[in-house]
Design a protein around this motif. Structure first.
Motif, PDB file in Angstrom:
ATOM      1  N   SER A 301       0.714  -1.026  -0.152  1.00 47.14           N
ATOM      2  CA  SER A 301      -0.391  -0.093   0.736  1.00 47.14           C
ATOM      3  C   SER A 301       0.867   1.037  -0.004  1.00 47.14           C
ATOM      4  O   SER A 301       0.779   2.306  -0.735  1.00 47.14           O
ATOM      5  N   LEU A 302       2.215   1.166   1.259  1.00 48.17           N
ATOM      6  CA  LEU A 302       3.168   2.098   1.238  1.00 48.17           C
ATOM      7  C   LEU A 302       3.332   2.513  -0.229  1.00 48.17           C
ATOM      8  O   LEU A 302       3.618   3.274  -1.102  1.00 48.17           O
ATOM      9  N   GLU A 303       4.183   1.289  -1.326  1.00 46.12           N
ATOM     10  CA  GLU A 303       4.645   1.412  -3.224  1.00 46.12           C
ATOM     11  C   GLU A 303       3.497   2.213  -3.358  1.00 46.12           C
ATOM     12  O   GLU A 303       4.183   2.991  -4.606  1.00 46.12           O
ATOM     13  N   TYR A 304       2.178   1.567  -3.652  1.00 50.55           N
ATOM     14  CA  TYR A 304       1.041   2.480  -4.136  1.00 50.55           C
ATOM     15  C   TYR A 304       1.164   3.975  -3.798  1.00 50.55           C
ATOM     16  O   TYR A 304       1.426   4.857  -4.981  1.00 50.55           O
ATOM     17  N   THR A 305       0.918   4.096  -2.985  1.00 53.69           N
ATOM     18  CA  THR A 305       0.427   5.924  -2.630  1.00 53.69           C
ATOM     19  C   THR A 305       2.048   6.752  -2.798  1.00 53.69           C
ATOM     20  O   THR A 305       1.994   7.858  -3.038  1.00 53.69           O
ATOM     21  N   GLU A 306       3.322   5.911  -2.431  1.00 53.23           N
ATOM     22  CA  GLU A 306       4.184   6.499  -2.679  1.00 53.23           C
ATOM     23  C   GLU A 306       4.290   7.427  -4.318  1.00 53.23           C
ATOM     24  O   GLU A 306       4.844   8.219  -5.215  1.00 53.23           O
ATOM     25  N   LEU A 307       3.324   7.002  -5.728  1.00 55.46           N
ATOM     26  CA  LEU A 307       3.566   7.037  -6.708  1.00 55.46           C
ATOM     27  C   LEU A 307       2.663   8.122  -7.062  1.00 55.46           C
ATOM     28  O   LEU A 307       2.778   8.536  -8.626  1.00 55.46           O
ATOM     29  N   LEU A 308       2.113   8.384  -6.035  1.00 53.49           N
ATOM     30  CA  LEU A 308       1.104   8.970  -6.064  1.00 53.49           C
ATOM     31  C   LEU A 308       1.805  10.907  -6.633  1.00 53.49           C
ATOM     32  O   LEU A 308       2.368  11.019  -5.178  1.00 53.49           O
ATOM     33  N   ARG A 309       1.734  11.765  -7.617  1.00 57.72           N
ATOM     34  CA  ARG A 309       1.463  12.502  -7.832  1.00 57.72           C
ATOM     35  C   ARG A 309       1.006  14.028  -8.219  1.00 57.72           C
ATOM     36  O   ARG A 309       0.401  13.026  -9.614  1.00 57.72           O
ATOM     37  N   SER A 310       0.733  14.657  -8.163  1.00 53.98           N
ATOM     38  CA  SER A 310      -0.225  16.180  -9.265  1.00 53.98           C
ATOM     39  C   SER A 310       0.836  16.405 -10.389  1.00 53.98           C
ATOM     40  O   SER A 310       1.091  15.992 -10.747  1.00 53.98           O
TER      41      SER A 310
END
Length: 539
Positions: A301-310
């Motif tokens: 889950s952390l690996e995924y959320t780290e990819l979120l960028r505006s």
């Protein structure tokens, strides 16, 4: 060549005046009739509350900057309210929807016309009931297309497919809620997860109803994914395909391609699917399953959320606040309060009543809505002293066995945080191990915010801000606070009104993991809250 994709890839991880519309905007009108309808799932038929007899409910379509008018007629047997999740509703908290926060409920036989003002949102949002556990079956998608004359910041998809992830209870969920309120214990978990209202192939009496999405080889599809569930973070994937994430919470992201997404209750994800998998007629009737992470895979889950960028483009710029006026550290905890049953003990830990809190305050819902009390200067409904930090400091994420039992207890109160108009606020949400650490999807009404940081362990105010992303952080309305960790958000309080903030795990919100921000009027006319519209329900 045509193929069919079974969307089966879900794994639990536990747990009146309004702002004027934009130029060229249109008004859209919908009628929502709240009424019971019989549905059969898991070999079990029962009456559920629906909108217009549909489960999930109807999709609202609009364009950025439009105004949506929804006439809600309560033909059901209980009080109801509707919330337009992720819509900022600029200057217009009256139609935000949370029960006893911005309105009194719509009683059976009554109606209310909501005006939903879309401003900067573009992408996928959703609407849902905001009273008791009614959003179990009363929910639907909001699809916000670009303004006329503009387009997506990616190639236009061949088709758009709403994917609503939710839950099903065989029992009446509000009866389960009332029993939990009586006993002070947990609410029973759901009997199945659903995709667009269907449990799917793995459940009894369900294969025929499994949601299927016909696609054409070589075409690109936009999946508008919503986690409408009450209790579970989810991994989602499509077998044999990768997903390119292009948006979250109706804000565009820099595209990135993954095998699966991670989505918490309240959140939405826009993802492109290329129908590029070779198939043949012999296998067309047999669904495959994606390879998803284990239910407790925090790293995934952390690996995924780290990819979120505006996205940060010319048409969709980033405006991260670099100067902060007000810092808040808010601890999230599952607690207990003393049992008040006349005979015997409650069914919470050690015979106490289960509760939850923010900064050790378990929010108590008033019997008069806070917005009316604020607007009409009614005293005694709330206290304007929600604290900026917890009452005591300790190793928040330490093993529960190392915590003294006095740390379990919290106190109830209806405390709110008052902000001056324009204040730049940083909130650091800190999970605690009191009665067990877990993820928390924290949702703020009336605002989107930048998620500038996230980490595991206790937040360090000296060192952790140095690693903040102040360049292109994701712009969301619901942030996943990681288990035994923290998440930092920033927003400018430039939307006057009364705005609810709460955990989107419904049981946590029910137990008191909530508070309210009151943003005072600014000096200019366009920075003042709208007047109370006529026809609002009375408590």
């Amino acid at each position: 060549m045509g193929v069919v994709i079974w969307l089966l890839g879900v794994v639990l991880t536990l747990g009146a005046a309004v702002v004027g519309p934009a130029e060229g905007a249109k008004n859209h009108h919908y009628d929502f009739f709240i009424k019971e309808a019989n549905y059969t799932r898991l070999c079990h038929e029962k009456a559920i509350l629906t909108v217009n007899g549909q489960f999930p409910g109807p999709t609202i379509f609009a364009r950025k900057g439009d105004v949506v008018v929804v006439n809600v007629y309560n033909q059901g047997n209980k009080n109801i309210t509707i919330h337009w999740h992720g819509v900022d509703q600029p200057r217009n908290p009256w139609y935000d929807g949370p029960e006893y926060i911005t309105q009194c409920p719509i009683q059976p036989g009554a109606n209310l016309t909501y005006t939903i003002v879309l401003s900067k949102e573009e992408g996928t949002l959703w609407w849902h009931a905001h009273s008791d556990y009614d959003r179990t079956t009363i929910h639907g998608a909001i699809v916000i297309h670009p303004k006329l004359g503009t387009t997506f910041p990616f190639k236009k998809p061949h088709k758009e497919i709403p994917v609503i992830l939710s839950e099903w209870w065989n029992a009446d969920v509000n009866s389960l809620l009332e029993e939990a309120r009586r006993t002070g214990g947990e609410v029973s978990i759901s009997d199945a997860n659903t995709i667009n209202g269907q449990p799917g192939d793995l459940f009894p009496c369900s294969p025929k109803g499994t949601f299927k999405a016909p696609v054409e080889s070589g075409k690109t599809y936009l999946l508008r994914i919503i986690n409408a569930g009450l209790a579970n973070d989810l991994f989602f994937g499509v077998a044999g395909h990768r997903l390119t994430v292009v948006g979250t919470d109706a804000r565009y992201t820099k595209p990135f391609t993954v095998d699966h997404i991670f989505i918490s209750p309240g959140q939405t994800v826009d993802a492109l699917l290329e129908a590029d998998r070779a198939t043949n007629d012999a296998r067309a009737g047999t669904p495959d399953f994606p390879n998803l992470p284990a239910i407790n895979d925090l790293n995934a889950s952390l690996e995924y959320t780290e990819l979120l960028r505006s996205l940060g483009s010319k048409d969709h710029p980033v405006d991260v606040q670099t100067h902060v006026d007000e810092h808040m550290l808010i601890t999230l905890a599952v607690n207990v309060v003393p049992c008040e049953m006349g005979n015997g003990t409650c069914e919470g830990p050690e015979g106490h009543r289960i509760a939850a809190s923010l900064n050790n305050i378990s929010f108590h819902l008033p019997s008069v809505d806070i917005l009316d009390a604020y607007y009409g200067v009614v005293r005694g409904v709330y206290e304007a002293d929600f604290p900026n930090k917890p009452p005591f400091a300790f190793n928040f994420t330490d093993d529960i066995s190392n915590l003294p039992t006095e740390r379990w207890f919290t106190k109830r109160g209806t405390k709110v945080k008052v902000l001056e108009y324009g204040t730049v606020v940083e909130v650091v949400f800190q999970d605690t191990a009191i009665l067990g650490a877990e993820n928390h999807p924290m949702h703020l009404h009336g605002f989107a915010f930048y998620v500038v940081g996230r980490g595991i362990g206790n937040f360090n105010e000296t060192t952790d801000p140095a690693a903040y992303n102040l360049i292109d952080p994701p712009f969301q309305n619901t942030v996943t606070v990681p288990k035994a960790g923290w998440a930092a958000i920033r927003f400018r309080a430039a939307n006057p009104g009364v705005w609810f903030m709460h955990c989107h795990f419904e049981r946590h919100s029910e137990w008191g993991m909530d508070t309210v921000f009151i943003v005072k009027d600014g000096k200019a006319l366009r920075s003042k809250m709208m007047r109370r519209p006529p026809g609002m329900p009375r408590c």
